[in-house]
Design a protein around this motif. Structure first.
Motif, mmCIF file in Angstrom:
data_model
loop_
_atom_site.group_PDB
_atom_site.id
_atom_site.type_symbol
_atom_site.label_atom_id
_atom_site.label_comp_id
_atom_site.label_asym_id
_atom_site.label_seq_id
_atom_site.Cartn_x
_atom_site.Cartn_y
_atom_site.Cartn_z
ATOM 1 N N ALA A 55 55.744 28.820 45.481
ATOM 2 C CA ALA A 55 55.387 29.635 44.319
ATOM 3 C C ALA A 55 54.196 29.026 43.578
ATOM 4 O O ALA A 55 53.265 29.739 43.178
ATOM 5 N N ARG A 56 54.199 27.710 43.406
ATOM 6 C CA ARG A 56 53.075 27.031 42.751
ATOM 7 C C ARG A 56 51.806 27.142 43.592
ATOM 8 O O ARG A 56 50.708 27.295 43.051
ATOM 9 N N GLN A 57 51.945 27.054 44.912
ATOM 10 C CA GLN A 57 50.780 27.203 45.789
ATOM 11 C C GLN A 57 50.175 28.595 45.651
ATOM 12 O O GLN A 57 48.946 28.737 45.603
ATOM 13 N N ARG A 58 51.012 29.613 45.564
ATOM 14 C CA ARG A 58 50.504 30.979 45.404
ATOM 15 C C ARG A 58 49.764 31.126 44.078
ATOM 16 O O ARG A 58 48.700 31.758 44.025
ATOM 17 N N GLN A 59 50.315 30.556 43.011
ATOM 18 C CA GLN A 59 49.652 30.618 41.709
ATOM 19 C C GLN A 59 48.302 29.913 41.772
ATOM 20 O O GLN A 59 47.292 30.417 41.264
ATOM 21 N N GLN A 60 48.276 28.732 42.387
ATOM 22 C CA GLN A 60 47.030 27.973 42.463
ATOM 23 C C GLN A 60 46.020 28.668 43.365
ATOM 24 O O GLN A 60 44.822 28.604 43.121
ATOM 25 N N ALA A 61 46.495 29.359 44.394
ATOM 26 C CA ALA A 61 45.583 30.121 45.252
ATOM 27 C C ALA A 61 44.905 31.221 44.443
ATOM 28 O O ALA A 61 43.711 31.486 44.632
ATOM 29 N N ASP A 62 45.632 31.850 43.529
ATOM 30 C CA ASP A 62 45.028 32.865 42.659
ATOM 31 C C ASP A 62 43.956 32.246 41.771
ATOM 32 O O ASP A 62 42.883 32.821 41.580
ATOM 33 N N VAL A 63 44.245 31.060 41.238
ATOM 34 C CA VAL A 63 43.260 30.355 40.402
ATOM 35 C C VAL A 63 42.037 29.992 41.238
ATOM 36 O O VAL A 63 40.893 30.173 40.804
ATOM 37 N N ALA A 64 42.264 29.484 42.436
ATOM 38 C CA ALA A 64 41.145 29.106 43.316
ATOM 39 C C ALA A 64 40.299 30.324 43.662
ATOM 40 O O ALA A 64 39.067 30.249 43.672
ATOM 41 N N ARG A 65 40.944 31.458 43.913
ATOM 42 C CA ARG A 65 40.216 32.689 44.229
ATOM 43 C C ARG A 65 39.351 33.112 43.047
ATOM 44 O O ARG A 65 38.171 33.461 43.208
ATOM 45 N N ALA A 66 39.905 33.076 41.838
ATOM 46 C CA ALA A 66 39.145 33.449 40.637
ATOM 47 C C ALA A 66 37.986 32.483 40.411
ATOM 48 O O ALA A 66 36.883 32.902 40.039
ATOM 49 N N THR A 67 38.216 31.197 40.648
ATOM 50 C CA THR A 67 37.154 30.197 40.498
ATOM 51 C C THR A 67 36.032 30.458 41.495
ATOM 52 O O THR A 67 34.850 30.384 41.149
ATOM 53 N N LEU A 68 36.386 30.789 42.713
ATOM 54 C CA LEU A 68 35.383 31.086 43.739
ATOM 55 C C LEU A 68 34.555 32.300 43.355
ATOM 56 O O LEU A 68 33.325 32.295 43.486
ATOM 57 N N ILE A 69 35.204 33.337 42.843
ATOM 58 C CA ILE A 69 34.475 34.538 42.415
ATOM 59 C C ILE A 69 33.502 34.189 41.297
ATOM 60 O O ILE A 69 32.348 34.633 41.298
ATOM 61 N N GLU A 70 33.956 33.383 40.339
ATOM 62 C CA GLU A 70 33.083 32.966 39.239
ATOM 63 C C GLU A 70 31.889 32.162 39.755
ATOM 64 O O GLU A 70 30.744 32.390 39.342
ATOM 65 N N LEU A 71 32.140 31.236 40.659
ATOM 66 C CA LEU A 71 31.056 30.424 41.215
ATOM 67 C C LEU A 71 30.066 31.272 42.000
ATOM 68 O O LEU A 71 28.857 31.039 41.947
ATOM 69 N N ARG A 72 30.565 32.261 42.711
ATOM 70 C CA ARG A 72 29.658 33.163 43.445
ATOM 71 C C ARG A 72 28.766 33.926 42.474
ATOM 72 O O ARG A 72 27.596 34.161 42.758
#
Length: 95
Positions: A55-72
């Motif tokens: 569950a924590r991995q899924r939450q962090q994956a969402d954060v990582a995805r949002a961070t990647l979109i922001e960086l792009r």
């Protein structure tokens, strides 16, 4: 794989999760090493811990995805800056 070995692997995955969180918030740029799939099933005694970790991995994956979109988005903005060697450049990001 023994229960102790599984517990150590879960410890490692929790550390990897902390490494990913630190990378997403910009506080650290550690690396996550590859791991091999265990040869034996997860012991029942560790199932609740593993579910919480997933569950924590899924939450962090969402954060990582949002961070990647922001960086792009930042990268795309930088790509719009004309290359100039003779002075400052200003960019209207509303365009």
């Amino acid at each position: 794989m023994s229960e102790a070995a599984w517990s150590a692997l879960l410890d490692r995955w929790e550390q990897d999760l902390q490494t990913l969180a630190a990378a997403c918030d910009g506080s650290d740029h550690g690396s996550i090493e590859p791991w091999e799939r265990p040869a034996t099933p997860l012991p029942a005694e560790l199932a609740d811990r593993a579910r919480r970790l997933v569950a924590r991995q899924r939450q962090q994956a969402d954060v990582a995805r949002a961070t990647l979109i922001e960086l792009r988005g930042h990268r795309d903005a930088l790509d719009r800056i004309p290359v100039s060697r003779d002075g400052s450049a200003y960019l209207d990001i509303r365009a």
